[in-house]
Design a protein around this motif. Structure first.
Motif, short mmCIF file in Angstrom:
data_model
loop_
_atom_site.label_atom_id
_atom_site.label_comp_id
_atom_site.label_asym_id
_atom_site.label_seq_id
_atom_site.Cartn_x
_atom_site.Cartn_y
_atom_site.Cartn_z
N UNK A 113 0.82 -1.21 0.00
CA UNK A 113 0.00 0.00 0.00
C UNK A 113 0.86 1.26 0.00
N UNK A 114 0.29 2.32 -0.56
CA UNK A 114 1.02 3.59 -0.64
C UNK A 114 1.05 4.26 0.74
N UNK A 115 2.25 4.49 1.25
CA UNK A 115 2.37 5.09 2.59
C UNK A 115 2.50 6.60 2.47
N UNK A 116 1.79 7.30 3.33
CA UNK A 116 1.87 8.76 3.32
C UNK A 116 2.03 9.26 4.75
N UNK A 117 2.74 10.37 4.90
CA UNK A 117 2.88 10.90 6.26
C UNK A 117 2.89 12.43 6.22
N UNK A 118 2.48 13.00 7.33
CA UNK A 118 2.45 14.46 7.43
C UNK A 118 2.58 14.85 8.89
N UNK A 119 3.43 15.82 9.23
CA UNK A 119 3.51 16.24 10.64
C UNK A 119 2.29 17.07 11.05
N UNK A 120 1.96 17.01 12.33
CA UNK A 120 0.82 17.79 12.85
C UNK A 120 1.34 18.72 13.94
N UNK A 121 1.12 20.00 13.76
CA UNK A 121 1.55 20.97 14.78
C UNK A 121 0.66 20.80 16.02
N UNK A 122 1.29 20.62 17.18
CA UNK A 122 0.52 20.37 18.41
C UNK A 122 0.22 21.68 19.13
N UNK A 123 -1.02 21.83 19.50
CA UNK A 123 -1.45 23.05 20.17
C UNK A 123 -0.77 23.20 21.53
N UNK A 124 -0.37 24.43 21.83
CA UNK A 124 0.26 24.72 23.13
C UNK A 124 -0.40 25.98 23.69
N UNK A 125 -0.82 25.95 24.98
CA UNK A 125 -1.55 27.11 25.50
C UNK A 125 -0.75 28.41 25.47
N UNK A 126 0.60 28.30 25.50
CA UNK A 126 1.38 29.54 25.54
C UNK A 126 1.90 29.98 24.17
N UNK A 127 1.64 29.18 23.15
CA UNK A 127 2.06 29.63 21.81
C UNK A 127 1.03 30.62 21.30
N UNK A 128 1.43 31.81 20.87
CA UNK A 128 0.43 32.80 20.47
C UNK A 128 -0.35 32.39 19.21
N UNK A 129 -1.64 32.67 19.24
CA UNK A 129 -2.46 32.41 18.05
C UNK A 129 -3.06 33.72 17.54
N UNK A 130 -2.67 34.82 18.19
CA UNK A 130 -3.14 36.13 17.74
C UNK A 130 -2.03 37.15 17.93
N UNK A 131 -1.95 38.09 17.00
CA UNK A 131 -1.01 39.21 17.08
C UNK A 131 -1.74 40.39 16.45
N UNK A 132 -1.25 41.61 16.61
CA UNK A 132 -1.96 42.72 15.97
C UNK A 132 -2.15 42.45 14.48
N UNK A 133 -3.41 42.49 14.05
CA UNK A 133 -3.84 42.30 12.65
C UNK A 133 -3.73 40.86 12.14
N UNK A 134 -3.34 39.92 13.01
CA UNK A 134 -3.17 38.53 12.53
C UNK A 134 -3.83 37.55 13.50
N UNK A 135 -4.58 36.59 12.93
CA UNK A 135 -5.12 35.48 13.73
C UNK A 135 -4.71 34.17 13.08
N UNK A 136 -4.42 33.17 13.91
CA UNK A 136 -4.14 31.83 13.39
C UNK A 136 -5.30 30.92 13.76
N UNK A 137 -5.73 30.09 12.80
CA UNK A 137 -6.82 29.15 13.10
C UNK A 137 -6.48 27.77 12.56
N UNK A 138 -7.17 26.76 13.11
CA UNK A 138 -6.99 25.38 12.65
C UNK A 138 -5.59 24.88 12.98
N UNK A 139 -5.03 24.07 12.08
CA UNK A 139 -3.71 23.48 12.35
C UNK A 139 -2.62 24.54 12.45
N UNK A 140 -2.81 25.68 11.83
CA UNK A 140 -1.82 26.75 11.93
C UNK A 140 -1.69 27.17 13.40
#
Ligand SMILES: Cc1cc2nc3c(=O)[nH]c(=O)nc-3n(C[C@H](O)[C@H](O)[C@H](O)COP(=O)(O)OP(=O)(O)OC[C@H]3O[C@@H](n4cnc5c(N)ncnc54)[C@H](O)[C@@H]3O)c2cc1C
Length: 387
Positions: free
Chosen positions: A255-282
Motif C-alpha cells: 500500500x502507498x504510505x503517506x505521512x504528514x507532521x501535525x503541529x501540536x497546540x500549546x496554551x502559551x504559543x500565540x495564536x493572535x497578534x496585531x492584525x493577525x489570527x491563526x486558526x486550525x492546524x496553523x
C-alpha cells in the motif's frame, strides 16, 4: 496593489469556516474578504477523516450537509486484550477530505465569497496600518490576515509565531475493503488501538477507520505519535503499522504510505497578534489524538467573532482573542486533552496501564448503562405523557 479588509490564507476547514461564519454574522462580509489557497480543489489531503459530534455541530450551524460520510455506530478503544466502546448515533462520521473540503469551497462561493485557487502566499509583513501579503501575481494589502494555512503554515512562519512548536507524527495507508470484511466495516465502528503504547513505547495509537472512497468501502489505517517530548527518540512508525497490518493478514509494502507532521497546540504559543489570527492546524491540533477538523471549524467561528468585533471597536490588536477562544467549550478541550496527553503518554509500566485500562473500561460501561437507563426512562415518560 490590491486592497481588502480581511485576507484568509488557506481554504481548508479552518479558512472556509472563518469565511462562512463571517458571512453568517453579516452578509456584507462576503464583499470585504478574499480567501486564497495554493491548491486547486478538490485537492488531496492526508487525514483519517474522523469528524466528531463537536465538528458536526458547527456544520449544522452553517447549514452544511455532509454527503458520502461513513457513519460509525461506535468507537472501540483497545489496549492488549482489553477493550471498551463508546456508542453513538452516529458515534463519529468519517468523511473524505478530497470531497469534503471542495464542498466547503463551493459553499463559500455560493454565499458570494471570493475564493482564489492556485495562489500560494509567499510571506506576510505586518505594518502599523495594514498587512502586506506577498503572492506570485500581486501584493495584497489587508487590514487583517487569517493564517488558516495548516501545520507549518507560511503566515505563522513569516512573523515568527511558530517558535517553540512541537510536531506530532503520522503514517497512513488507505486499503480497499477485502473479501473478508474488517470488523470496522461489519460492525460500523472505528478502532483506536493503544497496544503499541506498552509494546513499543509509542506515545499514540494505531487507527482503523472505515470510509467511502468514490462510493466504495475502504479503511484508512495509520499510526499517530504525540511528540510533546521532542528530545525523546522517535517511535518506529513503519514497524508499528507493519505489525498492525500483518495482524490482519495484510502487507504494508502493498500500500502507498503517506505521512504528514501535525503541529501540536500549546496554551502559551500565540495564536493572535496585531492584525493577525491563526486558526486550525496553523494554531495547533489536539496533542492527545492529532484530531483537528472540529478545532479548525470551531476556530473559524471564534476568529470570525473576533474580526466582526474588531470592525466595530476599531481595535485590531486581538489582545483578548486567546482568552475568548478558551471560553469556547470545543476549543477549551485542547487544554484538557493536552493535560491528559502529558499524563497518559508518560506511563510506560504495563501493569499500571492495564489497571488504568480496567478502571476506565468499567467507568465507561457504567456510563453506557446509565445512559441506557436514562433513555429508557425518557421513553417511559414520553409514553405516560410526563415531561
Ligand atoms: C494522517 C493524518 C490523519 C488525520 N486524521 C484526522 C482525523 O481522523 N480527524 C480529525 O479531526 N483530524 C485529523 N487530522 C488532522 C486534520 O487533518 C487537520 O486538523 C485539519 O486538516 C486542519 O484543517 P486546516 O484548515 O487548519 O488545515 P488544512 O486542512 O491543512 O488546510 C490548509 C490549507 O492551506 C493551504 N495553504 C497552505 N499553505 C499555503 C500558502 N502558502 N498559500 C496559500 N494556501 C496555503 C493548503 O493548500 C490547504 O488547503 C489528521 C491529520 C493527519 C496528517
Amino acid at each position: 496593489m490590491e486592497r481588502t479588509e480581511v485576507l484568509i490564507v488557506g481554504a481548508g476547514p479552518a479558512g472556509t469556516s472563518t469565511a462562512l461564519h463571517l458571512v453568517r454574522l453579516d452578509a456584507a462580509w462576503a464583499d470585504r474578504m478574499v480567501v486564497l489557497d495554493r491548491a486547486t480543489f478538490p485537492r488531496p489531503k492526508l487525514c483519517g477523516g474522523g469528524l466528531t459530534f463537536f465538528g458536526s455541530r458547527f456544520l449544522d450551524q452553517l447549514g452544511i450537509e455532509v454527503e458520502d460520510a461513513f457513519d460509525a455506530k461506535s468507537i472501540r478503544l483497545i489496549h492488549g486484550r482489553r477493550q471498551f466502546a463508546f456508542q453513538g448515533d452516529p458515534a463519529v462520521r468519517v468523511i473524505r477530505r478530497y470531497e469534503f473540503d471542495a464542498r466547503l469551497v463551493d459553499l463559500c462561493r455560493e454565499r458570494g465569497i471570493d475564493v482564489r485557487e492556485n495562489v500560494a502566499v509567499r510571506g506576510v509583513t505586518v505594518g502599523s496600518h495594514a498587512v502586506s501579503v506577498d503572492t506570485p501575481g500581486t501584493a495584497i494589502e489587508a487590514e487583517v490576515v487569517v493564517g488558516a494555512d495548516g501545520s507549518g503554515g507560511r503566515v505563522a512562519r513569516s512573523i515568527g509565531m511558530d517558535r517553540g512548536a512541537t510536531w506530532g507524527r503520522t503514517l497512513e495507508v488507505l486499503t480497499p475493503a477485502g473479501p473478508t470484511p474488517d470488523p470496522e466495516i461489519q460492525d460500523r465502528m472505528l478502532t483506536v488501538d493503544f497496544t503499541p503504547l506498552s509494546r513499543h513505547g509509542l506515545r499514540g495509537y494505531v487507527w482503523h477507520f472505515p470510509c467511502l472512497v468514490d462510493g466504495s468501502l475502504h479503511v484508512s489505517r495509520g499510526v499517530y505519535e504525540c511528540r510533546l517530548w521532542p528530545r525523546r527518540p522517535k517511535a518506529d512508525l513503519v514497524g508499528i503499522l507493519e505489525e498492525a497490518l500483518a495482524d490482519r493478514g495484510m502487507c504494508l509494502a502493498d500500500h502507498r504510505q503517506q505521512s504528514h507532521p501535525i503541529l501540536q497546540w500549546h496554551p502559551r504559543r500565540p495564536t493572535a497578534a496585531p492584525r493577525v489570527l491563526l486558526v486550525g492546524d496553523a494554531a495547533g491540533a489536539d496533542a492527545l489524538t492529532g484530531e483537528g477538523i472540529s478545532f479548525a471549524l470551531a476556530g473559524g467561528a471564534a476568529a470570525a467573532e473576533s474580526i466582526h468585533r474588531a470592525r466595530f471597536t476599531g481595535d485590531v490588536s486581538f489582545a483578548d482573542h486567546a482568552v475568548r477562544v478558551e471560553r469556547w467549550p470545543t476549543l477549551h478541550q485542547r487544554s484538557t486533552r493536552r493535560a491528559v496527553a502529558r499524563w497518559a503518554y508518560r506511563l510506560e509500566n504495563r501493569l499500571v496501564l492495564d489497571l488504568l485500562w480496567r478502571i476506565t473500561g468499567a467507568a465507561v460501561r457504567d456510563l453506557e448503562t446509565a445512559r441506557r437507563v436514562w433513555r429508557g426512562l425518557d421513553r417511559l415518560r414520553a409514553l405516560t405523557g410526563q415531561r
